[in-house]
Design a protein around this motif. Structure first.
Motif, mmCIF file in Angstrom:
data_model
loop_
_atom_site.group_PDB
_atom_site.id
_atom_site.type_symbol
_atom_site.label_atom_id
_atom_site.label_comp_id
_atom_site.label_asym_id
_atom_site.label_seq_id
_atom_site.Cartn_x
_atom_site.Cartn_y
_atom_site.Cartn_z
ATOM 1 N N ARG A 97 0.763 -1.479 0.210
ATOM 2 C CA ARG A 97 0.126 -0.057 -0.050
ATOM 3 C C ARG A 97 0.808 1.134 -0.393
ATOM 4 N N LEU A 98 0.392 2.110 -0.768
ATOM 5 C CA LEU A 98 1.020 3.608 -0.731
ATOM 6 C C LEU A 98 0.688 4.761 0.711
ATOM 7 N N GLU A 99 2.054 4.298 1.547
ATOM 8 C CA GLU A 99 2.013 4.713 2.274
ATOM 9 C C GLU A 99 2.308 6.216 2.655
ATOM 10 N N ARG A 100 3.128 7.143 2.156
ATOM 11 C CA ARG A 100 3.447 8.414 1.759
ATOM 12 C C ARG A 100 4.351 8.745 0.907
ATOM 13 N N MET A 101 3.980 10.259 0.858
ATOM 14 C CA MET A 101 4.265 10.779 -0.551
ATOM 15 C C MET A 101 5.158 11.342 -0.014
ATOM 16 N N MET A 102 6.698 11.653 -0.329
ATOM 17 C CA MET A 102 6.897 13.024 0.110
ATOM 18 C C MET A 102 7.775 14.086 -0.967
ATOM 19 N N GLU A 103 7.588 14.956 -0.889
ATOM 20 C CA GLU A 103 8.211 16.249 -2.110
ATOM 21 C C GLU A 103 9.575 16.306 -1.477
ATOM 22 N N MET A 104 10.505 15.824 -2.882
ATOM 23 C CA MET A 104 12.053 15.975 -2.427
ATOM 24 C C MET A 104 12.452 16.605 -3.211
ATOM 25 N N PRO A 105 13.856 16.906 -3.460
ATOM 26 C CA PRO A 105 13.911 18.614 -4.493
ATOM 27 C C PRO A 105 13.940 18.504 -5.799
ATOM 28 N N GLU A 106 14.117 19.848 -6.249
ATOM 29 C CA GLU A 106 13.874 19.410 -8.009
ATOM 30 C C GLU A 106 12.415 18.913 -7.988
ATOM 31 N N SER A 107 11.684 19.068 -7.710
ATOM 32 C CA SER A 107 9.953 19.049 -7.629
ATOM 33 C C SER A 107 9.972 16.642 -7.761
ATOM 34 N N ASN A 108 10.860 16.582 -7.457
ATOM 35 C CA ASN A 108 10.731 15.341 -7.557
ATOM 36 C C ASN A 108 10.052 14.816 -5.886
ATOM 37 N N LYS A 109 9.592 13.536 -6.287
ATOM 38 C CA LYS A 109 8.676 12.654 -5.166
ATOM 39 C C LYS A 109 9.161 11.282 -4.764
ATOM 40 N N CYS A 110 9.182 11.171 -3.538
ATOM 41 C CA CYS A 110 9.968 9.804 -2.762
ATOM 42 C C CYS A 110 8.265 9.019 -2.312
ATOM 43 N N LEU A 111 7.894 8.052 -3.137
ATOM 44 C CA LEU A 111 6.530 7.548 -2.811
ATOM 45 C C LEU A 111 7.411 6.017 -1.590
ATOM 46 N N VAL A 112 6.734 6.078 -0.061
ATOM 47 C CA VAL A 112 6.851 4.693 0.274
ATOM 48 C C VAL A 112 6.016 3.486 0.074
ATOM 49 N N PHE A 113 5.466 2.451 -0.227
ATOM 50 C CA PHE A 113 5.359 1.512 -0.202
ATOM 51 C C PHE A 113 5.838 0.630 1.515
#
Length: 185
Positions: free
Chosen positions: A166-182
């Motif tokens: 399950r997608l637990e969290r989406m974190m904003e990263m530098p340069e408009s990237n995203k970190c998706l945590v499953f």
């Protein structure tokens, strides 16, 4: 050793996010598989800060695996295994001989947009790509290979669910990237 300026810029932010997600677990022995380790900059950086995690880097590219070996040698990290060839598009049974359940952590950084998805849509939230730099990245990727592109987060969420995550969290990263945590369901 290959050098990625983007990997250098985001390695500390990624490490901070990883440490926060692991919490107290980072003080216990863990096994981590990194998919698409690229240059090797991230895996050795993480290994230096998380000495109880044994890291298995992987990449489909022979040039990248050579760079990873060079980073391991240069940093003398002891908790990073030699890189293995791994094609994430293959079934799990072909993933470096690792049995299901062997990994406490599976990490993939900057790789999903180079994967083919049969239901590909732009990497977006509700089909909207922002900022313009990501629109241009998506266009550039698809010009290089029509199967590549920035996948929609809802597509990734559904694929994860179908595979017991399950997608637990989406974190904003530098340069408009995203970190998706499953996480495992």
């Amino acid at each position: 050793m290959l050098l990625s300026p983007a990997a250098e810029r985001n390695k500390d932010r990624l490490l901070a996010g990883l440490r926060a997600l692991l919490g107290e677990r980072c003080h216990h022995p863990l096994f981590a598989l990194e998919l698409g380790s690229g240059t090797g900059q991230h895996v050795v950086h993480f290994a230096q800060d998380l000495p109880l995690v044994t890291w298995q880097p992987s990449d489909i590219s022979a040039e990248s695996r050579q760079s990873i070996r060079a980073y391991i040698s240069a940093t003398q990290v002891k908790n990073v295994l030699q890189p293995v060839h791994l094609d994430a598009g293959e079934p799990w049974e072909r993933w470096a001989g690792l049995p299901r359940g062997a990994c406490d952590i599976i990490l993939s950084i900057n790789m999903l947009h180079f994967c083919a998805f049969s239901t590909i849509e732009p990497y977006a939230i509700n089909g909207i790509i922002i900022p313009d730099s990501n629109v241009q990245l998506d266009r550039s990727l698809q010009e290089r290979n029509p199967d590549w592109g920035l996948p929609d987060i809802d597509v990734l969420r559904q694929l994860a669910f179908e595979n017991g995550l399950r997608l637990e969290r989406m974190m904003e990263m530098p340069e408009s990237n995203k970190c998706l945590v499953f996480r495992k369901i």
